[in-house]
Design a protein around this motif. Sequence first.
Motif, PDB file in Angstrom:
ATOM      1  N   THR A  33       0.675  -0.996  -0.084  1.00 54.36           N
ATOM      2  CA  THR A  33       0.202   0.042  -0.044  1.00 54.36           C
ATOM      3  C   THR A  33       1.091   1.298  -0.127  1.00 54.36           C
ATOM      4  N   VAL A  41      -4.154   5.313   3.472  1.00 51.57           N
ATOM      5  CA  VAL A  41      -4.065   4.969   2.336  1.00 51.57           C
ATOM      6  C   VAL A  41      -5.194   5.344   1.670  1.00 51.57           C
ATOM      7  N   ILE A  47      -3.215   0.803  -3.884  1.00 50.91           N
ATOM      8  CA  ILE A  47      -2.671  -0.506  -3.115  1.00 50.91           C
ATOM      9  C   ILE A  47      -2.458  -1.273  -4.414  1.00 50.91           C
TER      10      ILE A  47
END
Length: 641
Positions: A33, A41, A47
């Motif tokens: 990530t 994130v 990701i």
Amino acid sequence: MTAELVRGQNHTLPQTRLEIRISAGAPVVAGATLGDEHGTVHGVERIAHPGSPHLPGLEVSRQAAADHRLAVDLDALPDGVHRVTVLLALPLEAGGPTRFGAVAAPFVAVTGLEGAEIATFTLTGLDTESAVAALELYRRQGGWKVRAVGQGYAGGLAAMLADQGVDRAAELAGSIQEAVARGLARSVSPPPPRTPEGDRVRHPAGPAPAPGGGQPPVRPPAAPQPEPPAAVPSGPIDYAHPRRQSAAPPPPPPAAPPAGPGQPARPVAGDATGWSMDERLYNQIWGMFEDLARTTAAYRSAVDFAESRMDQELERTLSDPRSRTGGAGDLARAQARAKRDELTGRAREALDRDLAQLAAESAVVEPALPAPYAGWDNPVWHAYRVPMEIPMALRIGDLHLPESAALRIPLLVRLPLERGIWIDSGRTASEAAAFTDSDQLHRLAMESAVLHAARLLAVYPAGEFSVHVIDPAGSASAALVPLVSSGVLAGPPASGPGGVSSVLAQLTRRVDLVQMAVRAGAADSLPPDLDPAEQLLIVNDFPHGFDDRAVTQLRYLADEGPSVGVHLLMVADREDASGFGPVLDPLWRSLLRITPVADDHLADPWVGHAWTYEPLTTPPGSGVLELVLARVAAARRTGPR
């Protein structure tokens, strides 16, 4: 010197182009990530996982694997990224481990492009966790550092993603696991694991059971096999990988002297380790396969890096108003493109050098192949005799990549088969399928199934392999003529609901009886009417003619059959079977999908390239198929000669 980190410890990174190598005691899912300075994130587009393995500056593996290589270019990460967290999770596959405490402690190493280790971390102390944040790369005062994290999550991948602020984490975790399952279905199984001494494990056929009695072939469940790691960044290309030069049992024959000063040795057929020439050739072919996969990965990574570098330089040029126009801007753009061309040219030179060596090796290996490894156009088939023992492997097609379309690698599968085969008779996205109508695709698929069945019959000793056919509507009668007319089938092709039910009941009974006998340690007490030979069931036009009970039996045979010598070869259009919904998904994933025409759908077990599969065909006008089947039939009547 390598820094051996413990949980919470950090270490300065001396360079920004890195490789992260992961070794685990079982297949794991690897991802990463991209977070901000707080580790949050912002969206699924930050990701990298098997369903989306590429991000700017980052590439992860496409499948679950026991070993991974993650490529990282910290300078190419998107703006605002301050932290790269490497994640590991156990795949949700039936029979696999469900917690890290049940497997060996994963080992993670951060290395440079040349392979030198910068920092390592062994993730000890895990127990009920099924997902773990292994380590993180983070910005600090204008540079980058690596920190050993080792934070486990009993709630799995969903809990770990939620902890990093990912919205709808459970839904994303499910999609990642689904991508892993799809990847396992399209991957070519890797060669068998190696012994500690370095040689591949040989599974000899053992003494053949006498026809009409004895114990059917029973094999232990296969150990989990590694799946493709991600492509690695460009760097020095080492043509010889460890599995091709091993200090295993009998050494390979000495290589020919070099062609000239500074030139590599001339290739030799059987230039690999093994107990026999067939095993040496088998290992050599897999070595060529791996070499081509890795050298192509290095080339593609080098080209991607050159393009990324040019884009960054052009972006810097355009961000300065003084250099957007005029001679200075034109010069900067020309220099960026020239540097890109120089880097890609050097990468192509390295690739061409390796391709030339592999082509030379292929030119000496192909004529030396025994019948099970050879194409139908190889003269070895004209001297065919029914063998006395089962070979190590069987060729089921050829593979090639766009960068080297002329270099074909034989696709070998181990015998006895560890998974069934699905020949897709539907229209795929390939160019060859686009120019072939549906009826012709189905005809080619059945003809391909007949060729595969004939090969299996030909490479087994007389009477040790039986073939059954289910053709519910009788639509495959023309394609089945070689098998029917030669008399090598176990019985006439089954048609209609009654025929389908009878064959499935017979093979299901065989699986049940053998499994019960093995569990009870009473293999000698099997009924005398039970055929001890390996069994192959060809199913045409699935799911037409199959009711719910028949579908359930077929799934049972796909799951339980291979371990007791019952195998599936299905000819089916995936779209036609979509009416059954997810009930058939486990069936499709358990089979190796191939096609009757060229199609780029198979993935190698190292870097996950999409390889074009070319089916094996007999030469036009050749009678080799009839010749081979006639000799198989004769050997069944009189015994092998």
